[in-house]
Design a protein around this motif. Structure first.
Motif, PDB file in Angstrom:
ATOM      1  N   ARG A 122      -9.691  -4.944  -1.160  1.00  0.00           N
ATOM      2  CA  ARG A 122      -9.378  -5.990  -0.551  1.00  0.00           C
ATOM      3  C   ARG A 122      -8.255  -5.297   0.560  1.00  0.00           C
ATOM      4  NH1 ARG A 122     -10.056 -11.469  -2.953  1.00  0.00           N
ATOM      5  NH2 ARG A 122     -12.231 -10.415  -3.290  1.00  0.00           N
ATOM      6  N   TRP A 123      -7.401  -4.951   0.229  1.00  0.00           N
ATOM      7  CA  TRP A 123      -5.921  -4.674   0.950  1.00  0.00           C
ATOM      8  C   TRP A 123      -6.109  -3.197   1.752  1.00  0.00           C
ATOM      9  CZ3 TRP A 123      -4.157  -9.396   2.122  1.00  0.00           C
ATOM     10  CH2 TRP A 123      -4.492 -10.273   1.276  1.00  0.00           C
ATOM     11  N   LEU A 139     -23.952 -12.348 -10.700  1.00  0.00           N
ATOM     12  CA  LEU A 139     -23.167 -11.253 -11.504  1.00  0.00           C
ATOM     13  C   LEU A 139     -23.363 -10.194 -10.289  1.00  0.00           C
ATOM     14  CD1 LEU A 139     -24.709 -11.032 -15.250  1.00  0.00           C
ATOM     15  CD2 LEU A 139     -22.500 -11.509 -14.166  1.00  0.00           C
ATOM     16  N   ASP A 140     -24.270 -10.081  -9.501  1.00  0.00           N
ATOM     17  CA  ASP A 140     -24.565  -9.077  -8.479  1.00  0.00           C
ATOM     18  C   ASP A 140     -23.329  -9.125  -7.720  1.00  0.00           C
ATOM     19  OD1 ASP A 140     -26.591  -8.233  -9.653  1.00  0.00           O
ATOM     20  OD2 ASP A 140     -28.075  -9.334  -8.170  1.00  0.00           O
ATOM     21  N   VAL A 141     -22.855 -10.203  -7.349  1.00  0.00           N
ATOM     22  CA  VAL A 141     -21.926 -10.515  -6.373  1.00  0.00           C
ATOM     23  C   VAL A 141     -20.435 -10.405  -6.903  1.00  0.00           C
ATOM     24  CG1 VAL A 141     -21.010 -12.120  -4.547  1.00  0.00           C
ATOM     25  CG2 VAL A 141     -23.565 -11.862  -5.145  1.00  0.00           C
ATOM     26  N   ASN A 142     -20.356 -10.692  -8.137  1.00  0.00           N
ATOM     27  CA  ASN A 142     -18.919 -10.874  -8.662  1.00  0.00           C
ATOM     28  C   ASN A 142     -18.368  -9.488  -8.561  1.00  0.00           C
ATOM     29  OD1 ASN A 142     -16.938 -10.394 -10.933  1.00  0.00           O
ATOM     30  ND2 ASN A 142     -17.646 -12.620 -11.272  1.00  0.00           N
ATOM     31  N   GLU A 143     -17.251  -9.668  -7.918  1.00  0.00           N
ATOM     32  CA  GLU A 143     -16.398  -8.148  -7.651  1.00  0.00           C
ATOM     33  C   GLU A 143     -15.753  -7.745  -8.822  1.00  0.00           C
ATOM     34  OE1 GLU A 143     -14.536  -8.554  -4.112  1.00  0.00           O
ATOM     35  OE2 GLU A 143     -13.528  -6.311  -4.147  1.00  0.00           O
TER      36      GLU A 143
END
Lengths: 260, 260
Positions: free
Chosen positions: A259-260, A82-86
DNA sequence: AACAGGGGTCGGCATTGTCGAACGACGCTC
DNA sequence: GAGCGTCGTTCGACAATGCCGACCCCTGTT
């Protein structure tokens, strides 16, 4: 012997994962022979894997009955996910506001194995008792989140398309053609609905969260009692639809921007 | 070559678990070479394991950067663990009441790898924003939960006892002998305290949850601002201590009753 | 007391996973 | 923009590895 197309899927790890899935599916403790029978493996093999899983904390063994169950280390791994999930990170801000404005519960989900995995859940802002559903898996065809994910996700494989749709209430869409038709409607209008198709008395509205390229990476929904969420035609109220779609767009924008 | 004492710990599964732990520890994405370097394994080997983990959904790969992170399947396994966990199931009822009566946050934890794993968390009953800490791992020596678990758990191994204690605030107990002394006091009085040893401004009181045999299988604590939880001597207020201990005893009784 | 069913152990065999080198793509530097 | 370094990925050969199935022990039942 059959030779796998891609080289090197580590057999024992696949088997270990299958065991863990089995333990998760049958909520509760499982015996060694039950497991080995279910997976059609020799007892000794399963025992070796189980002992290894136990030593790393992925399973625990009840000392009195000898049965196995999932282990504590998985809880930490899950919360680390969950911590990583963007998707969840970006959805955090917006879902709180959405719940506050609509006065209903909000859930964010993503696709997993043709089901829906809840990655975030904001309780309905009142004093009622509610249980956190983060980590739960739902059938895609029976909830608003799932319909959006199906409509905007990759086309189902042959195997998926031939599996029967399970019914949960009298109005669950169980006919494959009817579902395809509804998914088309979802794509046209840009949001999905679900009225008592999963839980009696509950309705939901969902909209897709899309990353760069337009493919849905998740969805967000507002869920509540039919009488609050819908008008007298049992159609979701326009204000809720608008707010869910706005939140979904905002999150999509953030995801793209990140991301872009 | 070194031969393991017990036969058959499946090597590849141990390695897979090590990779997952690594991904969980370094919150964020990791590259293949980072992983293989950290674990001192050949790139090809790690790649094979990672591909397998990916195919079962335990890790995901960022398509643009190629880096790896934890996968969604772990979230579901983690929440399935919560469903099975008996400690949490029994604690559910009592912790809500405890939070309501004390007006503070309540947490239930268990021991894992000489740290404390939070398995349940009831928010302080007010409108403030709080983040769910279920699944988090805390250092045992710096929180009330951990002290109780240390005091009533199995004796630490040589390796554990020789590891230095990390400090977090100016009053964290970092001296091993001082800790031993305090654990003795905890055993005498039957509960533990922690005043600003982990987070500045926060204090906590914890009591052990014991199963048949007397060994602690978990602990429950009340946590809140020092000025609310403590008296003017910076000692926890008696009423809080009493309530925590009562809750712990009640849960212990249920746990015992459930099995015997 | 015998049996059935469970978990756990052991040793031999060949399947399986590991290793290391080579490949192709990308991005950075000069 | 050419070269270089880095990274993820592929491949084939070797042998270490984990798998299998028979056997053991214990508990609870008939």
């Amino acid at each position: 012997m059959y030779r796998a197309a891609v080289p090197g899927p580590v057999q024992s790890i696949e088997r270990a994962a299958a065991i863990l899935r089995l333990l998760a599916a049958r909520s509760g403790r499982l015996g060694l022979v039950e497991i080995s029978a279910s997976l059609d493996l020799a007892k000794g093999t399963v025992h070796g894997i189980l002992r290894t899983l136990q030593s790393v904390g992925f399973v625990e063994q009840d000392p009195t009955s000898g049965k196995y169950q999932l282990g504590a280390a998985l809880l930490h791994l899950g919360s680390s996910y969950l911590d990583v999930n963007e998707l969840r990170a970006r959805a955090l801000n917006w879902s709180d506001a959405l719940a506050a404005r609509t006065g209903e519960a909000v859930r964010v989900g993503t696709s997993m194995d043709s089901r829906v995995l809840i990655v975030h859940h904001v309780f309905r802002p009142d004093e009622s008792l509610q249980t956190l559903e983060v980590g739960n898996l739902l059938p895609a065809h029976a909830c608003a989140l799932g319909k959006v994910l199906l409509a905007y996700g990759p086309a189902p494989t042959r195997a998926q398309a031939s599996q029967p749709l399970e019914g949960f209430t009298r109005v669950t869409v169980v006919d494959r053609r009817a579902l395809t038709q509804e998914l088309g409607r979802v794509r046209e209008q840009g949001w999905s609905q679900e009225v008592e198709e999963w839980q009696p008395g509950e309705a939901a509205v969902a909209a897709p969260i899309r990353a760069y390229g337009g493919l849905a990476v998740g969805a967000i929904e507002v869920r509540g009692a039919v009488e609050r969420l819908c008008d007298y035609h049992r159609q979701p109220k326009t204000e809720h639809v608008t707010r869910v779609r706005e939140a979904a767009r905002a999150i999509s924008r953030e995801l793209g921007a990140a991301r872009w």
